[in-house]
Design a protein around this motif. Sequence first.
Motif, mmCIF file in Angstrom:
data_model
loop_
_atom_site.group_PDB
_atom_site.id
_atom_site.type_symbol
_atom_site.label_atom_id
_atom_site.label_comp_id
_atom_site.label_asym_id
_atom_site.label_seq_id
_atom_site.Cartn_x
_atom_site.Cartn_y
_atom_site.Cartn_z
ATOM 1 N N ASN A 57 0.856 -1.178 0.000
ATOM 2 C CA ASN A 57 0.000 0.000 0.000
ATOM 3 C C ASN A 57 0.896 1.233 0.000
ATOM 4 O OD1 ASN A 57 -2.368 -1.587 0.367
ATOM 5 N ND2 ASN A 57 -1.957 -1.681 2.557
ATOM 6 N N GLN A 61 2.027 7.071 2.546
ATOM 7 C CA GLN A 61 3.404 6.674 2.864
ATOM 8 C C GLN A 61 4.279 7.928 2.949
ATOM 9 O OE1 GLN A 61 5.467 5.022 4.514
ATOM 10 N NE2 GLN A 61 4.890 3.089 3.547
ATOM 11 N N THR A 62 5.369 7.882 3.700
ATOM 12 C CA THR A 62 6.216 9.069 3.814
ATOM 13 C C THR A 62 6.884 9.357 2.468
ATOM 14 O OG1 THR A 62 8.222 7.892 4.484
ATOM 15 C CG2 THR A 62 6.686 8.492 6.231
ATOM 16 N N VAL A 64 9.704 10.910 1.736
ATOM 17 C CA VAL A 64 11.142 10.613 1.688
ATOM 18 C C VAL A 64 11.355 9.135 1.358
ATOM 19 C CG1 VAL A 64 13.250 10.449 3.084
ATOM 20 C CG2 VAL A 64 11.788 12.469 3.268
ATOM 21 N N TYR A 65 10.557 8.274 1.997
ATOM 22 C CA TYR A 65 10.681 6.837 1.758
ATOM 23 C C TYR A 65 10.310 6.479 0.316
ATOM 24 C CZ TYR A 65 9.807 1.862 1.890
ATOM 25 O OH TYR A 65 9.817 0.521 1.590
ATOM 26 N N ALA A 77 19.761 -0.739 -6.790
ATOM 27 C CA ALA A 77 20.075 -1.067 -5.392
ATOM 28 C C ALA A 77 18.974 -1.944 -4.789
ATOM 29 C CB ALA A 77 20.224 0.213 -4.567
ATOM 30 N N ARG A 78 17.762 -1.755 -5.302
ATOM 31 C CA ARG A 78 16.630 -2.584 -4.880
ATOM 32 C C ARG A 78 16.038 -3.187 -6.143
ATOM 33 N NH1 ARG A 78 11.486 -0.396 -1.224
ATOM 34 N NH2 ARG A 78 10.349 -2.370 -1.256
ATOM 35 N N VAL A 109 -5.281 6.129 10.949
ATOM 36 C CA VAL A 109 -4.888 4.859 11.559
ATOM 37 C C VAL A 109 -5.711 4.636 12.815
ATOM 38 C CG1 VAL A 109 -2.971 3.574 12.594
ATOM 39 C CG2 VAL A 109 -2.572 5.047 10.609
ATOM 40 N N SER A 112 -4.423 0.050 17.468
ATOM 41 C CA SER A 112 -3.632 -1.165 17.250
ATOM 42 C C SER A 112 -4.197 -2.309 18.081
ATOM 43 C CB SER A 112 -2.175 -0.934 17.665
ATOM 44 O OG SER A 112 -1.672 0.227 17.066
ATOM 45 N N LEU B 46 4.855 2.020 17.367
ATOM 46 C CA LEU B 46 4.156 0.787 17.745
ATOM 47 C C LEU B 46 2.807 0.714 17.027
ATOM 48 C CD1 LEU B 46 4.449 -1.731 19.482
ATOM 49 C CD2 LEU B 46 3.374 -0.502 21.364
ATOM 50 N N GLN B 49 2.952 3.999 12.517
ATOM 51 C CA GLN B 49 3.136 5.315 11.888
ATOM 52 C C GLN B 49 4.573 5.751 12.148
ATOM 53 O OE1 GLN B 49 -0.544 8.015 12.017
ATOM 54 N NE2 GLN B 49 -0.794 6.820 13.879
ATOM 55 N N ALA B 50 5.321 5.921 11.076
ATOM 56 C CA ALA B 50 6.755 6.166 11.178
ATOM 57 C C ALA B 50 7.083 7.401 12.003
ATOM 58 C CB ALA B 50 7.357 6.288 9.781
ATOM 59 N N LEU B 52 10.243 8.621 11.829
ATOM 60 C CA LEU B 52 11.278 9.282 11.027
ATOM 61 C C LEU B 52 10.814 9.304 9.576
ATOM 62 C CD1 LEU B 52 14.332 7.163 12.294
ATOM 63 C CD2 LEU B 52 13.636 9.421 13.126
ATOM 64 N N PRO B 53 11.128 10.366 8.839
ATOM 65 C CA PRO B 53 10.668 10.406 7.436
ATOM 66 C C PRO B 53 11.295 9.322 6.556
ATOM 67 C CG PRO B 53 12.089 12.288 7.958
ATOM 68 C CD PRO B 53 11.797 11.606 9.253
ATOM 69 N N GLU B 54 12.475 8.842 6.964
ATOM 70 C CA GLU B 54 13.149 7.814 6.166
ATOM 71 C C GLU B 54 12.512 6.440 6.342
ATOM 72 O OE1 GLU B 54 14.733 9.547 8.573
ATOM 73 O OE2 GLU B 54 15.630 11.100 7.334
ATOM 74 N N ALA B 55 11.769 6.270 7.437
ATOM 75 C CA ALA B 55 11.177 4.958 7.739
ATOM 76 C C ALA B 55 9.760 4.903 7.184
ATOM 77 C CB ALA B 55 11.148 4.743 9.248
ATOM 78 N N PRO B 56 9.394 3.792 6.567
ATOM 79 C CA PRO B 56 8.022 3.696 6.047
ATOM 80 C C PRO B 56 6.995 3.467 7.153
ATOM 81 C CG PRO B 56 9.219 1.654 5.624
ATOM 82 C CD PRO B 56 10.213 2.615 6.224
ATOM 83 N N ASN B 57 5.788 3.976 6.916
ATOM 84 C CA ASN B 57 4.646 3.597 7.747
ATOM 85 C C ASN B 57 4.363 2.120 7.498
ATOM 86 O OD1 ASN B 57 4.184 6.331 8.536
ATOM 87 N ND2 ASN B 57 3.097 6.688 6.615
ATOM 88 N N ALA B 59 1.556 0.529 9.307
ATOM 89 C CA ALA B 59 0.170 0.235 9.707
ATOM 90 C C ALA B 59 -0.662 -0.194 8.505
ATOM 91 C CB ALA B 59 -0.460 1.466 10.354
ATOM 92 N N GLN B 61 -0.187 -2.343 6.358
ATOM 93 C CA GLN B 61 0.548 -2.794 5.161
ATOM 94 C C GLN B 61 0.178 -4.255 4.871
ATOM 95 O OE1 GLN B 61 1.548 -2.405 2.243
ATOM 96 N NE2 GLN B 61 3.026 -0.815 2.811
ATOM 97 N N ARG B 78 17.854 -7.130 0.193
ATOM 98 C CA ARG B 78 17.534 -5.713 0.372
ATOM 99 C C ARG B 78 18.383 -5.221 1.537
ATOM 100 N NH1 ARG B 78 11.388 -3.368 1.402
ATOM 101 N NH2 ARG B 78 12.010 -1.193 1.636
#
Lengths: 114, 114
Positions: A57, A61-62, A64-65, A77-78, A109, A112, B46, B49-50, B52-57, B59, B61, B78
């Motif tokens: 999905n 999504q962020t 940057v990611y 790379a991927r 969201v 959880s 937890l 929801q990320a 950090l902007p570099e990390a994907p969400n 929830a 998925q 990867r």
Amino acid sequence: MHGFRIAASIVAACAAVVIGGSSADAAGDVKAGRQKALQCQTCHGLDGQAKLPEAPNLAGQTQVYLVKALKDYRSGARRNDMMSVIVHGLTDQDVDNLAAYYAAIPVTVGESPK
Amino acid sequence: MHGFRIAASIVAACAAVVIGGSSADAAGDVKAGRQKALQCQTCHGLDGQAKLPEAPNLAGQTQVYLVKALKDYRSGARRNDMMSVIVHGLTDQDVDNLAAYYAAIPVTVGESPK
């Protein structure tokens, strides 16, 4: 007082830049991204909800990611059989636009599972 | 009639297997996944929801995608500085549990920007 007004103007201008820089579509055009996303919708959905279990999905999504993912596929790379082909023709601007579009889809969201 | 009943039972059993196989927590334990996700929360939250902007969400998925992502990091197919270290100690069951947990977080997608 004049000095204060100038200082206040500078602060206001900087704040505007910061807000602009952190907005979801800062580096990409959401409308152009939606147009480009027509080629992604078979797997990822035009609304960013995947049509296949293997595809992630992308809604909300962020940004940057998403940019990194597309560029990593483009550089090799991927790797993924489908994505490695799809990204081949994407420019940096296309990547930014696509990321801006999918990041801009609102997602809520829920709670959880405990 | 007896033959029909047997055939019907077989169909029902197969349908149950298919439904079971496609449910969000079929291959993983959501509760155990949540416990394991405590080590993911600094970056991914937890609630998926990320942070950090570099990390994907994560929830909501798709579970298949999450399992593949974790196994690809574990095999080295990867790579990511953080993830390649984190996944090192995960068993197949941990992977299934984590994927089941994050996939089970309910997500509502709003209207896409036009």
